[in-house]
Design an enzyme around this catalytic site. Structure first.
Site, PDB file in Angstrom:
ATOM      1  N   ARG A 168      47.286  30.699  41.149  1.00  8.34           N
ATOM      2  CA  ARG A 168      46.033  31.216  40.592  1.00  8.34           C
ATOM      3  C   ARG A 168      46.260  32.407  39.660  1.00  8.34           C
ATOM      4  O   ARG A 168      45.440  32.708  38.789  1.00  8.34           O
ATOM      5  CB  ARG A 168      45.123  31.601  41.753  1.00  8.34           C
ATOM      6  CG  ARG A 168      43.764  32.052  41.334  1.00  8.34           C
ATOM      7  CD  ARG A 168      42.923  32.222  42.581  1.00  8.34           C
ATOM      8  NE  ARG A 168      41.694  32.881  42.266  1.00  8.34           N
ATOM      9  CZ  ARG A 168      40.563  32.676  42.915  1.00  8.34           C
ATOM     10  NH1 ARG A 168      40.517  31.836  43.919  1.00  8.34           N
ATOM     11  NH2 ARG A 168      39.481  33.312  42.586  1.00  8.34           N
TER      12      ARG A 168
ATOM     13  N   ARG B  94      27.702  40.948  57.976  1.00  6.76           N
ATOM     14  CA  ARG B  94      29.062  40.349  58.059  1.00  6.76           C
ATOM     15  C   ARG B  94      29.185  39.009  57.335  1.00  6.76           C
ATOM     16  O   ARG B  94      30.075  38.210  57.616  1.00  6.76           O
ATOM     17  CB  ARG B  94      29.513  40.196  59.509  1.00  6.76           C
ATOM     18  CG  ARG B  94      29.638  41.519  60.227  1.00  6.76           C
ATOM     19  CD  ARG B  94      30.671  41.472  61.317  1.00  6.76           C
ATOM     20  NE  ARG B  94      30.823  42.787  61.901  1.00  6.76           N
ATOM     21  CZ  ARG B  94      30.128  43.234  62.932  1.00  6.76           C
ATOM     22  NH1 ARG B  94      29.247  42.450  63.515  1.00  6.76           N
ATOM     23  NH2 ARG B  94      30.324  44.447  63.388  1.00  6.76           N
TER      24      ARG B  94
ATOM     25  N   HIS C 231      44.526  39.472  31.167  1.00  4.66           N
ATOM     26  CA  HIS C 231      43.690  40.367  31.959  1.00  4.66           C
ATOM     27  C   HIS C 231      44.362  41.694  32.316  1.00  4.66           C
ATOM     28  O   HIS C 231      43.662  42.647  32.655  1.00  4.66           O
ATOM     29  CB  HIS C 231      43.217  39.663  33.235  1.00  4.66           C
ATOM     30  CG  HIS C 231      42.093  38.693  32.983  1.00  4.66           C
ATOM     31  ND1 HIS C 231      42.222  37.608  32.146  1.00  4.66           N
ATOM     32  CD2 HIS C 231      40.804  38.663  33.442  1.00  4.66           C
ATOM     33  CE1 HIS C 231      41.074  36.948  32.114  1.00  4.66           C
ATOM     34  NE2 HIS C 231      40.196  37.561  32.880  1.00  4.66           N
TER      35      HIS C 231
ATOM     36  N   HIS D  38      41.995  44.285  31.195  1.00  5.89           N
ATOM     37  CA  HIS D  38      41.297  45.189  32.124  1.00  5.89           C
ATOM     38  C   HIS D  38      41.535  46.647  31.742  1.00  5.89           C
ATOM     39  O   HIS D  38      40.635  47.487  31.862  1.00  5.89           O
ATOM     40  CB  HIS D  38      41.786  44.960  33.559  1.00  5.89           C
ATOM     41  CG  HIS D  38      41.112  43.802  34.242  1.00  5.89           C
ATOM     42  ND1 HIS D  38      41.514  43.316  35.453  1.00  5.89           N
ATOM     43  CD2 HIS D  38      40.040  43.050  33.883  1.00  5.89           C
ATOM     44  CE1 HIS D  38      40.737  42.300  35.809  1.00  5.89           C
ATOM     45  NE2 HIS D  38      39.843  42.121  34.871  1.00  5.89           N
TER      46      HIS D  38
ATOM     47  N   LYS E 115      36.108  35.108  44.316  1.00  7.03           N
ATOM     48  CA  LYS E 115      36.442  36.538  44.289  1.00  7.03           C
ATOM     49  C   LYS E 115      35.157  37.312  44.013  1.00  7.03           C
ATOM     50  O   LYS E 115      34.446  37.008  43.047  1.00  7.03           O
ATOM     51  CB  LYS E 115      37.451  36.838  43.182  1.00  7.03           C
ATOM     52  CG  LYS E 115      38.847  36.381  43.484  1.00  7.03           C
ATOM     53  CD  LYS E 115      39.845  37.158  42.644  1.00  7.03           C
ATOM     54  CE  LYS E 115      40.419  36.356  41.543  1.00  7.03           C
ATOM     55  NZ  LYS E 115      41.310  37.063  40.650  1.00  7.03           N
TER      56      LYS E 115
ATOM     57  N   ASN F 245      45.102  35.071  35.207  1.00 10.65           N
ATOM     58  CA  ASN F 245      45.070  36.480  34.789  1.00 10.65           C
ATOM     59  C   ASN F 245      45.701  36.707  33.420  1.00 10.65           C
ATOM     60  O   ASN F 245      45.845  37.855  32.993  1.00 10.65           O
ATOM     61  CB  ASN F 245      45.785  37.352  35.835  1.00 10.65           C
ATOM     62  CG  ASN F 245      44.994  37.422  37.115  1.00 10.65           C
ATOM     63  OD1 ASN F 245      43.761  37.455  37.083  1.00 10.65           O
ATOM     64  ND2 ASN F 245      45.674  37.406  38.250  1.00 10.65           N
TER      65      ASN F 245
END
Ligand code: GLY
Length: 368
Positions: A244, A124, A251, A255, A146, A248
């Site tokens: 934030r 955990r 991206h 991606h 992340k 990206n």
């Protein structure tokens, strides 16, 4: 040594330092007890970095007198999978590492992400130390918390936020980096300049040759300024609920290119291509000043990065991959865009991403 703090607002206690200094890797036995004391350390790395640095790092860590397990997995984005996460976790269980252990993720972006995800979930959650060994990892993937793995449906779709206790960046490690990997990391540096700092962007435009030749002052300025920019953005928005998202930029298309190439195109290369198409879309939409895309494309080319999607890529496949992106909202593809060199589009009031119609994206994906 340069120390850059990431002062988290939501979880103040999880605030952490990024330490940057040549030769720092040889001082792990002193740094770890100060920043992340543990009874045992699992050093997670990939087959490539493990071979280069695994044994010597393990020796430095065990200099502190604790148990150290070096655990590696086959290198490459195609191995950033649930299977790798499970195999690494099983190896830690077999070594009887308890909750008083910590994970050291030693490597590039894939190791940062999957090693971080192991730390986030093992018993955990156990403490995590990021030791990035590539430029991309130093200025991007080791910072921000992340973690995760790719799945057949898309990139990074399973994961968790898990902040490192400390990030240890030793620019001397970049000496052994191939020019292809160096360029891939520089794509994220260009992104940082494009969304946050026009002066830094101009530095990349002017000093590209010194940077690419790995001249220490130029490369160290890249590491430091990019880390400052990334740290400042993630500190304001720990869980990507707002600002934030500007990180990206490049991206969404990137991606899609990366995933549809079956990860033959490196992440940084795909982001470079993505930034060119996305900034061109930003101009088409009247969001970015004319010439923004041209400047981005020109600096990327100087840094030996690709700027056009591969001929073999298929627009339908790219759109399908974009639809699997985490940024899709109510069926609409959202893009993080620059409004000018050095400035990201958006604000807390109007949002940080722009919904763009599929037809517009399709048109934008036509090679010029
Ligand atoms: N681990 C990379 C990030 O949080 O952005």
């Amino acid at each position: 040594m340069v120390t850059i703090r990431v002062p988290l607002v939501e979880q103040r206690d999880a605030s952490y330092d990024i330490l940057i200094a040549p030769g720092l890797i040889q001082q792990l036995d002193k740094v770890l007890p100060q920043y992340c004391p543990a009874a045992a350390y699992a050093v997670i790395s990939d087959s490539h970095v493990g071979k280069l640095y695994g044994e010597s790092i393990a020796k430095h860590v065990s200099g502190g007198g604790c148990q150290v397990e070096l655990i590696t997995f086959p290198a490459g984005e195609s191995n950033k999978t649930r299977d790798t996460w499970a195999a690494l976790s099983d190896r830690m269980l077999a070594a009887h590492l308890g909750r008083d252990c910590a994970v050291i993720a030693l490597g590039g972006g894939v190791v940062n992400d999957v090693g971080g995800f192991v730390a986030a979930t093992y018993l955990r959650g156990v403490p995590l130390v990021q030791v990035p060994t590539t430029l991309l990892a130093m200025i991007d993937s080791s910072i921000g918390g992340k973690t995760g793995v790719d799945v057949p449906a898309g990139k990074n779709l399973l994961g968790a936020f898990h902040q490192p206790r400390v990030v240890i960046a030793d620019p001397e490690l970049l000496g052994s980096l191939s020019s292809v990997q160096l360029a891939a990391g520089l794509a994220e540096a260009v992104k940082h300049g494009a969304i946050a700092d026009a002066e830094y962007f101009a530095f990349l435009e002017n000093e590209y040759a010194a940077i690419f030749a790995k001249h220490a002052p130029a490369l160290e300025r890249v590491v430091r300024r990019s880390v400052e920019i990334k740290a400042a953005v993630v500190a304001q928005d720990e869980r990507e609920k707002g600002k934030r998202a500007i990180l990206n930029f490049g991206h969404t298309v990137g991606h899609a290119i990366e995933a549809t190439s079956k990860y033959e195109i490196l992440h940084g290369e795909a982001v470079a291509i993505g930034m060119v198409y996305e900034s061109r879309l930003a101009e088409t939409l009247g969001i970015a000043a004319t010439g923004t895309s041209q400047r981005i494309s020109a600096v990327l080319e100087r840094l030996h990065l690709p700027v056009e999607r591969p001929d073999a890529s298929d627009v339908d496949d790219l759109i399908a991959a974009m639809r699997a992106d985490k940024k899709v909202r109510a069926g609409e593809i959202h893009l993080a865009l620059p409004s000018a060199i050095g400035r990201a589009y958006g604000s807390d009031g109007q949002g940080w991403t722009v919904p763009v119609a599929e037809a517009t994206i399709r048109q934008g994906l036509v090679n010029t």
